[in-house]
Design a protein around this motif. Structure first.
Motif, PDB file in Angstrom:
ATOM      1  N   GLY A  33       7.295  18.080   1.897  1.00 28.28           N
ATOM      2  CA  GLY A  33       7.532  17.898   3.314  1.00 28.28           C
ATOM      3  C   GLY A  33       8.399  18.953   3.952  1.00 28.28           C
ATOM      4  O   GLY A  33       8.664  18.906   5.134  1.00 28.28           O
ATOM      5  N   ARG A  34       8.864  19.920   3.168  1.00 29.46           N
ATOM      6  CA  ARG A  34       9.704  20.974   3.731  1.00 29.46           C
ATOM      7  C   ARG A  34       9.045  22.327   3.492  1.00 29.46           C
ATOM      8  O   ARG A  34       8.420  22.539   2.465  1.00 29.46           O
ATOM      9  CB  ARG A  34      11.079  20.967   3.064  1.00 29.46           C
ATOM     10  CG  ARG A  34      11.850  19.719   3.381  1.00 29.46           C
ATOM     11  CD  ARG A  34      13.282  19.860   2.941  1.00 29.46           C
ATOM     12  NE  ARG A  34      13.979  18.617   3.197  1.00 29.46           N
ATOM     13  CZ  ARG A  34      14.773  18.025   2.351  1.00 29.46           C
ATOM     14  NH1 ARG A  34      15.012  18.559   1.178  1.00 29.46           N
ATOM     15  NH2 ARG A  34      15.355  16.898   2.659  1.00 29.46           N
ATOM     16  N   TRP A  58      21.341  23.634  10.538  1.00 29.68           N
ATOM     17  CA  TRP A  58      20.770  22.293  10.595  1.00 29.68           C
ATOM     18  C   TRP A  58      21.904  21.287  10.386  1.00 29.68           C
ATOM     19  O   TRP A  58      22.688  21.413   9.454  1.00 29.68           O
ATOM     20  CB  TRP A  58      19.710  22.115   9.516  1.00 29.68           C
ATOM     21  CG  TRP A  58      18.515  22.987   9.725  1.00 29.68           C
ATOM     22  CD1 TRP A  58      18.271  24.188   9.119  1.00 29.68           C
ATOM     23  CD2 TRP A  58      17.423  22.744  10.596  1.00 29.68           C
ATOM     24  NE1 TRP A  58      17.082  24.710   9.572  1.00 29.68           N
ATOM     25  CE2 TRP A  58      16.536  23.840  10.477  1.00 29.68           C
ATOM     26  CE3 TRP A  58      17.089  21.715  11.474  1.00 29.68           C
ATOM     27  CZ2 TRP A  58      15.355  23.930  11.196  1.00 29.68           C
ATOM     28  CZ3 TRP A  58      15.915  21.804  12.184  1.00 29.68           C
ATOM     29  CH2 TRP A  58      15.066  22.888  12.051  1.00 29.68           C
ATOM     30  N   THR A  88      16.659  16.086  11.622  1.00 27.05           N
ATOM     31  CA  THR A  88      15.421  16.230  10.874  1.00 27.05           C
ATOM     32  C   THR A  88      15.063  17.704  10.787  1.00 27.05           C
ATOM     33  O   THR A  88      14.929  18.376  11.800  1.00 27.05           O
ATOM     34  CB  THR A  88      14.272  15.465  11.557  1.00 27.05           C
ATOM     35  OG1 THR A  88      14.635  14.094  11.657  1.00 27.05           O
ATOM     36  CG2 THR A  88      12.978  15.599  10.775  1.00 27.05           C
ATOM     37  N   ARG A  89      14.899  18.185   9.555  1.00 28.55           N
ATOM     38  CA  ARG A  89      14.503  19.582   9.345  1.00 28.55           C
ATOM     39  C   ARG A  89      12.992  19.659   9.499  1.00 28.55           C
ATOM     40  O   ARG A  89      12.263  19.115   8.678  1.00 28.55           O
ATOM     41  CB  ARG A  89      14.917  20.050   7.960  1.00 28.55           C
ATOM     42  CG  ARG A  89      16.422  20.181   7.803  1.00 28.55           C
ATOM     43  CD  ARG A  89      16.767  20.556   6.370  1.00 28.55           C
ATOM     44  NE  ARG A  89      16.107  21.774   5.957  1.00 28.55           N
ATOM     45  CZ  ARG A  89      16.684  22.971   5.871  1.00 28.55           C
ATOM     46  NH1 ARG A  89      17.949  23.107   6.173  1.00 28.55           N
ATOM     47  NH2 ARG A  89      16.007  24.022   5.471  1.00 28.55           N
ATOM     48  N   GLU A  90      12.556  20.305  10.547  1.00 26.36           N
ATOM     49  CA  GLU A  90      11.122  20.454  10.766  1.00 26.36           C
ATOM     50  C   GLU A  90      10.841  21.814  11.377  1.00 26.36           C
ATOM     51  O   GLU A  90      11.688  22.394  12.033  1.00 26.36           O
ATOM     52  CB  GLU A  90      10.580  19.348  11.650  1.00 26.36           C
ATOM     53  CG  GLU A  90      11.169  19.318  13.042  1.00 26.36           C
ATOM     54  CD  GLU A  90      10.652  18.168  13.888  1.00 26.36           C
ATOM     55  OE1 GLU A  90       9.754  17.453  13.438  1.00 26.36           O
ATOM     56  OE2 GLU A  90      11.163  18.001  14.991  1.00 26.36           O
ATOM     57  N   SER A  91       9.637  22.281  11.117  1.00 30.47           N
ATOM     58  CA  SER A  91       9.200  23.553  11.674  1.00 30.47           C
ATOM     59  C   SER A  91       8.251  23.282  12.827  1.00 30.47           C
ATOM     60  O   SER A  91       7.412  22.383  12.734  1.00 30.47           O
ATOM     61  CB  SER A  91       8.488  24.387  10.608  1.00 30.47           C
ATOM     62  OG  SER A  91       9.371  24.691   9.562  1.00 30.47           O
ATOM     63  N   ARG A  92       8.396  24.060  13.883  1.00 30.66           N
ATOM     64  CA  ARG A  92       7.528  23.921  15.050  1.00 30.66           C
ATOM     65  C   ARG A  92       7.090  25.295  15.499  1.00 30.66           C
ATOM     66  O   ARG A  92       7.875  26.231  15.523  1.00 30.66           O
ATOM     67  CB  ARG A  92       8.259  23.227  16.194  1.00 30.66           C
ATOM     68  CG  ARG A  92       8.568  21.799  15.908  1.00 30.66           C
ATOM     69  CD  ARG A  92       9.271  21.175  17.083  1.00 30.66           C
ATOM     70  NE  ARG A  92       9.495  19.785  16.809  1.00 30.66           N
ATOM     71  CZ  ARG A  92       9.192  18.814  17.649  1.00 30.66           C
ATOM     72  NH1 ARG A  92       8.690  19.096  18.828  1.00 30.66           N
ATOM     73  NH2 ARG A  92       9.416  17.567  17.329  1.00 30.66           N
ATOM     74  N   LYS A 141       4.272  24.117   2.476  1.00 27.42           N
ATOM     75  CA  LYS A 141       5.107  22.921   2.456  1.00 27.42           C
ATOM     76  C   LYS A 141       5.310  22.468   1.021  1.00 27.42           C
ATOM     77  O   LYS A 141       4.423  22.533   0.196  1.00 27.42           O
ATOM     78  CB  LYS A 141       4.466  21.808   3.274  1.00 27.42           C
ATOM     79  CG  LYS A 141       4.472  22.108   4.761  1.00 27.42           C
ATOM     80  CD  LYS A 141       3.864  21.014   5.552  1.00 27.42           C
ATOM     81  CE  LYS A 141       4.808  19.856   5.614  1.00 27.42           C
ATOM     82  NZ  LYS A 141       4.388  18.817   6.523  1.00 27.42           N
TER      83      LYS A 141
END
Length: 88
Positions: A84-85, A51, A56-60, A81
């Protein structure tokens, strides 16, 4: 937690999953976790890609299948979560 979620996904929904893939931002890890699969065949793990500081650290996730438990996927994701992570 991550391994348990993946195992549940494959064992309980594998016959109804046509295709799935995703990227997971694992808390405390610099590298991205990528996964993909077809039915009960799963491949996944941390990859060399890290990263970036300004990324932006996000999961998809993408799941294609039939008779999938949408609430399970939603609640399972929300339950891991933390601030938010992802927690796992």
């Amino acid at each position: 937690m991550l391994q348990m979620w993946i195992q549940r996904l494959i064992v309980d929904d594998g016959a109804n999953l046509y295709r799935y893939k995703g990227i997971i931002a694992v808390k405390g890890m610099e590298n991205k976790y990528l996964f993909q699969g077809v039915g009960m065949l799963f491949t996944g793990g941390f990859v060399d890609a890290k990263w970036k500081k300004n990324e932006t650290r996000e999961s998809r996730f993408v799941f294609i299948g039939k008779n999938l438990d949408h609430e399970f996927y939603k609640n399972a994701f929300l339950s891991i979560k933390d601030d938010g992570r992802p927690y796992f």
